[in-house]
Write a protein that holds these residues in place. Structure first.
Motif, short mmCIF file in Angstrom:
data_model
loop_
_atom_site.label_atom_id
_atom_site.label_comp_id
_atom_site.label_asym_id
_atom_site.label_seq_id
_atom_site.Cartn_x
_atom_site.Cartn_y
_atom_site.Cartn_z
N GLY A 167 71.40 -11.31 -18.96
CA GLY A 167 70.71 -10.07 -19.30
C GLY A 167 69.65 -10.22 -20.37
N GLU A 168 69.49 -11.42 -20.93
CA GLU A 168 68.50 -11.63 -21.98
C GLU A 168 67.33 -12.46 -21.45
N SER A 169 66.28 -12.53 -22.25
CA SER A 169 65.13 -13.37 -21.93
C SER A 169 64.71 -14.12 -23.18
N LYS A 170 64.01 -15.21 -22.97
CA LYS A 170 63.54 -16.02 -24.09
C LYS A 170 62.22 -16.66 -23.70
N ARG A 171 61.32 -16.73 -24.66
CA ARG A 171 60.00 -17.29 -24.42
C ARG A 171 59.90 -18.68 -25.03
N TYR A 172 59.42 -19.62 -24.22
CA TYR A 172 59.20 -20.99 -24.67
C TYR A 172 57.68 -21.23 -24.71
N ASP A 173 57.18 -21.67 -25.85
CA ASP A 173 55.75 -21.94 -26.02
C ASP A 173 55.54 -23.43 -26.24
N TYR A 174 54.91 -24.07 -25.28
CA TYR A 174 54.66 -25.51 -25.33
C TYR A 174 53.19 -25.76 -25.62
N HIS A 175 52.93 -26.82 -26.37
CA HIS A 175 51.56 -27.23 -26.66
C HIS A 175 51.46 -28.72 -26.36
N LEU A 176 50.97 -29.05 -25.17
CA LEU A 176 50.90 -30.45 -24.77
C LEU A 176 49.80 -31.16 -25.57
N PRO A 177 50.08 -32.36 -26.08
CA PRO A 177 49.02 -33.11 -26.75
C PRO A 177 47.87 -33.38 -25.79
#
Length: 567
Positions: free
Chosen positions: A146-156
């Motif tokens: 029932g939850e959500s989560k945001r993943y923020d990636y920064h590729l070199p």
């Protein structure tokens, strides 16, 4: 309100509405999913591509029956999930929305199967920060039902182009979820038009009733899952009976375990005859090692050009490579050795590992995995190696056969893949897999699995050159016979040395100098690796990539600190 001011406010409102609409349109366009397509007869997952250096997308987690009647957890209501296509330097945002139902809430031991509907996301093979904030490849921060989560990636900007994949990684549930929750990731080449056309082959396994912790039915019951194992089947204690009944209904070659390609059983791939294509092959299975070969080794000319996302300095034959079992010794010294295997050796893929092939085919053949006698002396006689057909290759007539040699990939980025063979390591440690006696947790009998630092402290700082010797040689006080594939998060590693004798030869899965993120180990035996802890600090992980073994404790958690930062 004066007319000029009113007009200004109205104009601002219009501009704001346009900006919001454009932002929304941009999000929808980037996040849009097209139906599964066919490429030369082979099913291909929908593509979600980055635009303008960014990709923003959602992965919705749900559950449902597949084509075989197995009810599995999935991304975007399909297996596999969408293929993400990005480029070095991109900013990638993935929101994981967990739409699975509530769990039973029962407390369970840490190293046991538990929390079946709690998940996390791992970008397997990416060189990305493991930190919680900013949240990038953080596998320890969980997403509850029932939850959500945001993943923020920064590729070199110098991230290696190549083939990667994503999957769940919550300890206790990764094995149960991995049957359906997986998807391919392509980090694109700077000029993809120089290379053959891509065909993604994401190989996924289903294991209904074979084994114990690794079989889907037993694991469902042990974890407290409320999902039926098969469509219309019972929940709870009857799950194994329902799975066994389904197994009995399946027609050959389906049995207790089987592999699919992009969600289909033994599909037919119809490449244009004589034309080069790039096969991006992922072993997304949760347990079995693949030992890939062609039924007719002459049907396709194929070269291995990359492993685990890293381009090889020289292409290697894919399906007819010399078998290197020993630097010295005679065939007769290997009991039950099949001498016909000496001229050919299959392509070994540990669970989680990938291979890029440039291949052109002129005759029909079947891609299969075979557990041959010679291989057992490297992998260990007790290892699970899938034995069966995977894909039929039937070339179609082509008006323009390609007479040129296979192209080569660009060399990997020098900053991240500069050889460490001559480097003096800053940290040295020995890690050993532990395969112990049976233990009872929460009323369920498990094997006591572990990965322990037995020499050195296993600590790592940003900038360190780290040398680990990985041992897989003791089981219940005797010699180990079961392979425990090794995977390292955050940084790729280089093979420095390995146990080489009559039964454990260099060249079966890798050679000294190769860069990898997932490997099999000589069993019984050892491998020495080095990696540079480049760029990122935070909590990282090394573990066995048989998911159920990792769920039950076969992992080494460590922090990459900042105490000795070297730039």
């Amino acid at each position: 309100m004066r007319p000029a001011l009113a007009r200004g406010v109205a104009a601002a409102a219009v501009i704001l509405a346009v900006v919001v609409a454009l932002m929304t349109l941009s999000y929808v366009r980037v996040d849009s999913t097209t139906p599964f397509a066919r490429r030369y007869g082979l099913r291909q997952a929908p593509l979600r591509r980055s635009r303008g250096g960014a990709l923003r997308t959602r992965l919705r987690v749900g559950a449902g029956p597949d084509a075989f009647g197995v009810v599995s957890r999935r991304y975007e209501r399909s297996t596999p999930g969408p293929t993400l296509v990005v480029a070095p330097g991109d900013a990638v945002t993935v929101e994981v929305v967990n739409g699975l139902g509530a769990e039973d809430g029962a407390a369970r031991a840490r190293d046991s199967l538990r929390r079946p509907n709690t998940t996390s996301l791992h970008m397997h093979g990416w060189h990305a920060s493991p930190r919680v904030s900013p949240r990038e490849d953080d596998v320890f921060s969980l997403v509850a039902p029932g939850e959500s989560k945001r993943y923020d990636y920064h590729l070199p900007a110098d991230h290696a182009p190549g083939t990667y994949w994503y999957h769940p990684h919550a300890q206790g549930s990764s094995g149960l979820q991995a049957y359906g929750m997986l998807g391919a990731v392509v980090v694109a080449d700077a000029d993809p038009g120089r290379f053959p056309e891509d065909v993604v082959m994401l190989l996924a396994s289903t294991n209904l009733v074979a084994g114990k912790a690794r079989n889907y039915a037993w694991a469902s019951v042990a974890s407290g899952s409320r999902l039926p194992v098969v469509a219309g089947g019972a929940v709870g204690a009857d799950a194994t009976k329902a799975a066994a009944a389904l197994k009995d209904e399946l027609r050959a070659p389906l049995d207790a375990s089987f592999f699919t390609v992009n969600g289909e059983l033994r599909p037919t791939f119809r490449p244009p005859a004589g034309a080069w294509l790039r096969w991006r092959v992922v072993n997304g299975g949760s347990n079995d090692i693949l030992s890939l070969e062609l039924s007719d080794a002459t049907a396709c000319e194929a070269s291995v050009v990359a492993r685990d996302g890293v381009a090889l300095p020289e292409p290697r034959p894919a399906f007819a490579a010399p078998l290197v079992l020993a630097r010295a010794g005679k065939e007769s010294e290997i009991p039950n050795f099949n001498g016909s295997d000496l001229g050919r050796f299959p392509l070994v893929l540990a669970p989680g590992s990938r291979v890029d092939l440039f291949a052109r085919c002129d005759a029909p053949a079947t891609l299969r995995s075979a557990k041959r006698g010679a291989l057992a002396y490297y992998l260990g006689g007790g290892s699970d190696v899938f034995d069966g057909e995977i894909l039929d290759v039937v070339p179609t007539p082509s008006r323009r056969p390609d007479a040129s040699a296979a192209p080569r990939l660009d060399a990997p980025p020098p900053r991240l893949f500069r050889s460490l063979l001559g480097e003096r390591p800053d940290r040295v440690a020995t890690l050993a897999y532990y395969d112990g006696a049976s233990v009872v947790r929460d009323g369920n009998a498990y094997t006591d699995y572990g990965l322990r630092v037995v020499d050195g402290d296993g600590s790592v700082d940003v900038g360190d050159v780290v040398e680990w010797t990985l041992h897989n040689d003791v089981k219940h006080g005797g010699p180990e016979d079961t392979n425990h594939p090794f995977h390292l998060h955050t940084n790729h590693f280089q093979i420095v040395d390995l146990c080489v004798d009559l039964s454990h030869g260099e060249g079966v899965d890798y050679a000294v100098g190769d860069w990898r993120d997932t490997i099999t180990l000589p069993t019984p035996g050892w491998v020495k690796i080095r990696f540079r802890a480049a760029d990122y600090d935070g909590p990282s992980l090394a573990h066995c990539h048989i998911f159920s073994h990792s769920d039950l404790g076969m992992q080494h958690k460590f922090d990459i600190g900042t105490g000795g930062v070297k730039r």
